[in-house]
Design a protein around this motif. Structure first.
Motif, PDB file in Angstrom:
ATOM      1  N   UNK A 136       0.815  -1.221   0.000  1.00  0.00           N
ATOM      2  CA  UNK A 136       0.000   0.000   0.000  1.00  0.00           C
ATOM      3  C   UNK A 136       0.845   1.266   0.000  1.00  0.00           C
ATOM      4  N   UNK A 137       2.064   1.187   0.517  1.00  0.00           N
ATOM      5  CA  UNK A 137       2.949   2.356   0.560  1.00  0.00           C
ATOM      6  C   UNK A 137       4.032   2.284  -0.510  1.00  0.00           C
ATOM      7  N   UNK A 138       3.814   1.478  -1.543  1.00  0.00           N
ATOM      8  CA  UNK A 138       4.819   1.324  -2.597  1.00  0.00           C
ATOM      9  C   UNK A 138       5.899   0.353  -2.166  1.00  0.00           C
ATOM     10  N   UNK A 139       6.651   0.702  -1.161  1.00  0.00           N
ATOM     11  CA  UNK A 139       7.645  -0.188  -0.582  1.00  0.00           C
ATOM     12  C   UNK A 139       6.930  -1.392   0.027  1.00  0.00           C
ATOM     13  N   UNK A 149       1.379  -1.420  10.488  1.00  0.00           N
ATOM     14  CA  UNK A 149       0.058  -1.214  11.080  1.00  0.00           C
ATOM     15  C   UNK A 149      -0.059   0.174  11.686  1.00  0.00           C
ATOM     16  N   UNK A 150       1.003   0.608  12.372  1.00  0.00           N
ATOM     17  CA  UNK A 150       0.982   1.942  12.960  1.00  0.00           C
ATOM     18  C   UNK A 150       0.931   3.037  11.916  1.00  0.00           C
ATOM     19  N   UNK A 151       1.699   2.881  10.844  1.00  0.00           N
ATOM     20  CA  UNK A 151       1.691   3.878   9.766  1.00  0.00           C
ATOM     21  C   UNK A 151       0.300   3.985   9.148  1.00  0.00           C
ATOM     22  N   UNK A 152      -0.295   2.823   8.821  1.00  0.00           N
ATOM     23  CA  UNK A 152      -1.605   2.830   8.159  1.00  0.00           C
ATOM     24  C   UNK A 152      -2.706   3.341   9.080  1.00  0.00           C
ATOM     25  N   UNK A 153      -2.501   3.200  10.375  1.00  0.00           N
ATOM     26  CA  UNK A 153      -3.473   3.729  11.328  1.00  0.00           C
ATOM     27  C   UNK A 153      -3.569   5.248  11.234  1.00  0.00           C
ATOM     28  N   UNK A 157      -6.477   6.632   3.895  1.00  0.00           N
ATOM     29  CA  UNK A 157      -6.442   5.720   2.748  1.00  0.00           C
ATOM     30  C   UNK A 157      -6.155   6.481   1.455  1.00  0.00           C
ATOM     31  N   UNK A 158      -6.761   7.635   1.294  1.00  0.00           N
ATOM     32  CA  UNK A 158      -6.583   8.396   0.061  1.00  0.00           C
ATOM     33  C   UNK A 158      -5.191   8.956  -0.135  1.00  0.00           C
ATOM     34  N   UNK A 383       6.203   3.481  16.917  1.00  0.00           N
ATOM     35  CA  UNK A 383       7.001   4.277  15.986  1.00  0.00           C
ATOM     36  C   UNK A 383       6.299   4.340  14.638  1.00  0.00           C
ATOM     37  N   UNK A 384       5.573   3.279  14.261  1.00  0.00           N
ATOM     38  CA  UNK A 384       4.794   3.343  13.028  1.00  0.00           C
ATOM     39  C   UNK A 384       3.754   4.450  13.083  1.00  0.00           C
ATOM     40  N   UNK A 385       3.103   4.587  14.206  1.00  0.00           N
ATOM     41  CA  UNK A 385       2.120   5.670  14.353  1.00  0.00           C
ATOM     42  C   UNK A 385       2.788   7.040  14.216  1.00  0.00           C
ATOM     43  N   UNK A 386       3.998   7.165  14.768  1.00  0.00           N
ATOM     44  CA  UNK A 386       4.715   8.444  14.681  1.00  0.00           C
ATOM     45  C   UNK A 386       5.143   8.730  13.236  1.00  0.00           C
TER      46      UNK A 386
END
Length: 536
Positions: A136-139, A149-153, A157-158, A383-386
């Motif tokens: 979803x993030x290319x990488x 999971x933290x990043x996507x939280x 989505x857009x 850290x993903x959330x950050x």
């Protein structure tokens, strides 16, 4: 049946029987004895920087033109840069970002190699029965990555389609302050700068982070560029305090007018005095610096006075019902306040210069080989959330950003499984292992997804993974110059930052005047180490 030990809390320190007691500040941070600020700093009485700002019209045209001509800060037009420095040796490879062999992220490793990286045989990306790959993030990340999971939280989505990234397999020593991971001075040398300060960091260190900065870049840029400490909202407010507050008898327009008058008087005096310096151009340079001191004070009062807010805690885009963090998250977690403070200064609204050109966010407690998996999973999630918060804030500001994530060394698993709720059936982290180390970066572009180098998918995958790993799960140290040299890892990050601006051809020319050797080879070799086409 043995009784299960009590889980380690998200902010609890880590005690390792195979480690000596922590003595240095770096060791305290790595094992989680020191982390983000634990107290909440209330909203400021000053109203300064936030939201989509507009330039105020109080500043006289001739003063504004003088500022632009004589002392406008460097860094205008440069992409904001944020480094996450995970102290202690976090896992990045395999269980978070996928790293494969010479064929790219999907050139799968052996089952034993993935087990070493914390993935049991039924969770490897090579498993044909279940798709464990998320793009979803290319990488490509492992689909069960806590960091992902933290990043996507936090990333809407857009906005995900406009993100891409690259991973760099590269060894660095475990648990030592001697890893020159931090790229702040290199990014500054490339032209990044801010209207208030050029560099910031959440630690009061020469690099602004946990890891050192390469000595040659520090010498090139100079001690005056040492990052200013920012790790809480009050630090942000204090840096741009214009003196206009609710108890002041002066309105913001009055403050600007008074400071303009001070500039004009000093300018008149400079026209009739001499510094007495005889070196060529020295007299003019001193006069320029004096003028700029008055001009910048006047410019800051104009830009940050009035009814704008600099305080991250009062920015509705960051905190609150429609913000990136809920009020409870922000109040209860110092790492979120730290992240918000740095991103607030580094990521400006579209079209305006940032308050700081680049910043480091150090997060402690990543020496998480505690004989379980759940401790590391919870910290990776945070850290993903950050990271996600920084990406989402950049999207709100319609401004590109480059996020770089590094750690001192890494960890390995011996294959034992943690079946707790947070352990989720993954391999426990058993001990330190620099052989499995890696760094990665993500780039957000408001105008569309960053485009990988290479004309075909077969060519592009080589630019998404800069280097590769052996089937055993270890870094192939001959795969790139950075794979076994942290100084050259920083050069690789610098090269990619310059390439986002279309400036990769200036790489050797940037280094040569300062006697910094180019360790990345000729133009063809350097091109193989660049992930993306220019965004500028």
């Amino acid at each position: 049946m043995t009784k299960r030990k009590k889980p380690i809390g998200l902010n609890d320190p880590l005690y390792h029987p195979d480690h000596a007691r922590p003595r240095t500040r770096r060791e305290f941070i790595a094992q989680g004895f020191l982390s983000g600020a634990a107290t909440v700093v209330g909203g400021s009485m000053f109203s300064l920087l936030g939201g989509p700002r507009r330039a105020r019209a109080d500043l006289s045209m001739d003063v504004a033109e003088a500022y632009d001509a004589l002392c406008a800060a460097a860094g205008g037009g440069k992409i904001p840069f944020i480094c996450f420095d995970l102290a202690g040796g976090a896992n990045i490879a395999g269980s978070n970002v996928l790293i494969g062999g010479a064929g790219g992220q999907e050139d799968f490793l052996s089952t034993a190699g993935y087990s070493k990286q914390g993935l049991p045989g039924d969770r490897t990306p090579a498993n044909s029965q279940t798709n464990f790959i998320n793009q979803e993030l290319g990488l490509k990340f492992h689909s069960q990555s806590a960091m992902l999971s933290g990043i996507l939280e936090k990333v809407s989505v857009g906005n995900r389609a406009n993100i891409n990234g690259a991973v760099i397999p590269a060894r660095s020593q475990n648990d030592t302050a001697n890893n020159p991971h931090n790229p702040m001075y290199a990014i500054k040398l490339a032209g990044a700068g801010g209207s208030v300060v050029d560099l910031i960091g959440s630690r009061n260190s020469d690099s602004g982070g946990n890891s050192m900065a390469p000595a040659d870049f520090m010498a090139a840029v100079g001690a005056e560029a040492r990052p200013t400490k920012v790790d809480r909202p009050s630090d942000v407010v204090g840096l741009v305090d214009t003196g206009s507050n609710e108890s002041s008898p002066l309105r913001p327009t009055d403050t600007v007018a008074a400071m303009e008058s001070m500039y004009r008087l000093s300018d008149q005096k400079l026209g009739v005095v001499s510094t007495g310096l005889t070196a060529a151009g020295a007299d003019a340079e001193v006069e320029r610096l004096v003028r700029c001191a008055y001009l910048k004070s006047t410019w800051l009062a104009d830009r940050f006075g009035g009814d704008n807010t600099v305080d991250p805690a009062t920015d509705a885009n960051i905190v609150g019902p429609t913000g990136i963090f809920s009020a409870a998250e922000f109040e209860n977690d110092g790492e979120f306040r730290k992240t918000a403070s740095v991103m607030k200064m580094v990521v400006p609204p579209n079209g305006l210069q940032a308050s700081a050109g680049a910043g480091t966010i150090t997060m402690g407690g990543y020496d998480y080989h505690t004989g379980d998996r759940e401790t590391g999973e919870r910290r990776d999630l945070r850290v993903g959330r950050c990271i996600g918060a920084c990406l989402e804030y950049a999207s709100i500001m319609a401004t590109p950003v480059m996020i770089y994530v590094c750690s001192d060394g890494s960890v390995f698993s011996n294959g034992m499984i943690d079946n707790s709720a947070d352990g989720a059936g993954k391999g426990v982290w058993t001990g330190d292992n620099q052989q499995t180390a890696a760094s990665f970066f993500l780039v957000y572009n408001p105008l569309g997804p960053p485009t990988l180098r290479g004309g075909t998918p077969e060519q592009q995958f080589r630019h998404q993974q800069l280097g590769y790993m052996r089937a055993s799960g270890d870094v192939e140290t001959a795969s790139t110059p950075a794979a076994n040299n942290v100084n050259l890892l920083v050069q690789t990050v610098l090269l990619n930052y310059m390439a986002l601006h279309g400036e990769e051809g200036d790489f050797t020319g940037l280094l040569q005047p300062y006697g910094i050797p180019n360790g990345l080879g000729d133009a063809t070799q350097r091109d193989s180490l660049i992930a993306f086409q220019s965004l500028i």
